[in-house]
Design a protein around this motif. Sequence first.
Motif, short mmCIF file in Angstrom:
data_model
loop_
_atom_site.label_atom_id
_atom_site.label_comp_id
_atom_site.label_asym_id
_atom_site.label_seq_id
_atom_site.Cartn_x
_atom_site.Cartn_y
_atom_site.Cartn_z
N ILE A 13 0.84 -1.20 0.00
CA ILE A 13 0.00 0.00 0.00
C ILE A 13 0.88 1.25 0.00
CG2 ILE A 13 -1.76 1.30 1.29
CD1 ILE A 13 -2.40 -1.46 2.71
N GLU A 16 -1.30 8.64 -0.85
CA GLU A 16 -1.10 10.02 -1.29
C GLU A 16 -2.05 10.87 -0.44
OE1 GLU A 16 -0.44 10.07 -5.95
OE2 GLU A 16 -1.93 8.58 -5.41
N ASN A 202 -3.20 3.61 -2.85
CA ASN A 202 -2.83 2.71 -3.95
C ASN A 202 -2.56 1.36 -3.33
OD1 ASN A 202 -2.22 4.52 -6.54
ND2 ASN A 202 -1.73 5.64 -4.66
N ARG A 216 -1.66 -2.29 -9.38
CA ARG A 216 -2.39 -1.64 -8.29
C ARG A 216 -3.72 -1.05 -8.73
NH1 ARG A 216 -0.13 4.44 -8.48
NH2 ARG A 216 1.16 4.12 -10.30
P1 ADP Z 1 0.75 8.20 -9.84
O1 ADP Z 1 1.62 8.82 -10.87
O2 ADP Z 1 -0.33 7.37 -10.40
O3 ADP Z 1 0.30 9.16 -8.81
P2 ADP Z 1 2.94 7.33 -8.23
O4 ADP Z 1 4.09 6.60 -8.83
O5 ADP Z 1 3.11 8.77 -7.90
O6 ADP Z 1 1.68 7.12 -9.15
O7 ADP Z 1 2.52 6.54 -6.93
C1 ADP Z 1 1.45 6.91 -6.17
C2 ADP Z 1 1.40 6.09 -4.91
O8 ADP Z 1 1.19 4.72 -5.22
C3 ADP Z 1 2.65 6.12 -4.06
O9 ADP Z 1 2.28 6.26 -2.72
C4 ADP Z 1 3.30 4.78 -4.29
O10 ADP Z 1 3.98 4.34 -3.13
C5 ADP Z 1 2.11 3.89 -4.54
N1 ADP Z 1 2.36 2.75 -5.42
C6 ADP Z 1 3.02 2.74 -6.58
N2 ADP Z 1 3.01 1.50 -7.12
C7 ADP Z 1 2.31 0.69 -6.28
C8 ADP Z 1 1.93 -0.69 -6.28
N3 ADP Z 1 2.26 -1.50 -7.28
N4 ADP Z 1 1.21 -1.14 -5.25
C9 ADP Z 1 0.86 -0.33 -4.26
N5 ADP Z 1 1.18 0.98 -4.19
C10 ADP Z 1 1.90 1.49 -5.19
#
Ligand code: ADP
Length: 483
Positions: A13, A16, A202, A216
Motif C-alpha cells: 500500500i 497520497e 494505492n 495496483r
Molecule cells: P501516480 O503517478 O499514479 O500518482 P505514483 O508513482 O506517484 O503514481 O505513486 C502513487 C502512490 O502509489 C505512491 O504512494 C506509491 O507508493 C504507490 N504505489 C506505486 N506503485 C504501487 C503498487 N504496485 N502497489 C501499491 N502501491 C503502489
Amino acid sequence: MSTISNDKYEAVIGLEVHAQLLTKTKAFAAVSPAYGGAPNTQVTPLCLGHPGTLPVLNENLVRYTVKMGLATNCKIAEKSIFARKNYFYPDLPKGYQISQYETPICYDGEIEIELDEYTKRIGITRIHMEEDAGKSIHDQDPYHTLVDLNRAGTPLIEIVSEPDLRTPQEAYAYLKKIRQIVQYLEVCDGNMEEGSLRCDANVSIRKRGDKTLGTRTELKNMNSFRNVERALTYEIERQIELVESGGEVVQKTLLWDPAKLVTRQMRSKEEAHDYRYFPEPDLPPVIVSDKLREEIRSELPELPNVRLERFVNELGLNRDEATILTENRNLADYFEESLSKLDEPKAIANVMLTEVLRVLNDQSITIEEFTITKDQLAGLISLKLEDKINSSAMQTIFNEMLSSDEAPEKLAEKMNLIQVSDSGFVEPIIDEVIKANPDEVARYKEGKTALIGFFIGQVMKKSQGKANPKQVREIISSKLESS
Ligand code: ADP
Ligand code: MG
C-alpha cells in the motif's frame, strides 16, 4: 470487520495525502481560502482564470511545506519549480492546476509509525506544493451544475509515501501520524471529515516473498480514518479472491462507497488523461537557501515522538499514558501547563486520562473548550495529595468545577467535603456502626475479613464522605480485632 490473514499473499500500500494549509491567503492570490464563505465571494480575477492575471507565490506556502518536510526527515530541494497539470473541468477555469512534478520541494523522508506490537519506518517519497481546484455543485439546481470558486487556489501539500505499508492497520497508523504531525506544526487542521486532509490509497497484492510490485488499484473518496482502513480491507480481499479464481487485477480507480461498504469502479487508468505537465512559465523557481531552511528548522516545535519519549523518560509516565497525552498537541500542552502549577506528573496524568478525557468524550468537545482551568485542576489534585479530601470528594468537586470557576478549596469547604482526620470525629461513628451490625461483626471474626469494606462504607456514609478512609480502615480493624 475482518482482518486479513492470508499466508499466501501480502498487500502493498502507498498513500497520497493532501493537506490543506492554514495560510491566511491563497497559494497565488491575496484572498482568504477559509472555508464557509458564500459562493464565489473569496475570489480574485486570478482565481477565475481571467487572461492576463499573474500568480504571486505566497511565502507561507513554501515555509509550511518545508516545515512538514523537515518534520518528516525529508531533504529540502534548494531549487524546485512549479509545473502546470493540464486538464479541463468546469471548476478549473484556467484549464490547469499549478503543482510540482519533476522537482518536488521535499523528497526522501521517512516517519515512524506505531502499532500495538511493533514500530516501523515508512518512506516519504516526496512532498510537493499545489493548488486546489474549485467545487462543482450538482445537487442544488435540478438543471444545472453550479460552480463555487472559493476553493480555487487554496494551498495544498501532497505527501506521497513509498509503497512500504503492508496492512490496512499500518495505513491507518500512518495516516494518524501524518495528521498528528500537521497538527503539531499547525500547518493544517487535520480534519478528514471536513476535507482538509484527504487520502488516496494505492494498493496491490503479491505472493509473499515476491519482490516485484503487483498491478495496483487506486482508492478514492474515503473521508474518514475508519473508511480508509475498511476500504483497503475490502479491496485487498477482492484482489486476492480475483487472483485466486484465475483472474487478473486491472489498474483502475475505485470509489469507496461508505454506505454499501464496497468499492466501485470510477474510470480506468488507461483512459485517464495525459496531463501534459510542463514547467509553469509564470512563476520563478522556488529557492530555499540553507539559511532559510535552518531558520524554519529552528521554528519547529517539539515533535510528537520526541515529546512522548520525554514524558516517559523525564516525567516517569508509562508509554500508554504518554501516547494518549501526546496524541493531541493541545492536550499535551494542557497537561504540561498544569504541571507547571503542581509538579506531580503521575497524579495529573491520572486525572487527565480518566476524568478529563471522560468529559471531553461525553460532551464531544476538545481540550480548548474544556472549562476547568489548569489552576483549578492542579489545586484539586493537591487537596487530594495533601489528604484534605478523599477520592469520592475529589470526583464531586471535579464535576462541580465543570460549571464553576471557584477554587477547589472553596468548593470543598462549601460542599462540606474537607476530610476530617481527627480520631475524635470518627471514633464515635465507628462505634455506632459496629454496634448496629452485630451479625457482620461475628462473621468478620469468623474470618470473613473482606467485610472490612462494608464497615468502611458505612462509616463513610455516616460521616457524609468526610472521614479519611485510610484512617477509618486502621481504627476499624484494630477495634474489631481487640473487641
Ligand atoms: P501516480 O503517478 O499514479 O500518482 P505514483 O508513482 O506517484 O503514481 O505513486 C502513487 C502512490 O502509489 C505512491 O504512494 C506509491 O507508493 C504507490 N504505489 C506505486 N506503485 C504501487 C503498487 N504496485 N502497489 C501499491 N502501491 C503502489
Ligand atoms: Mg502521484
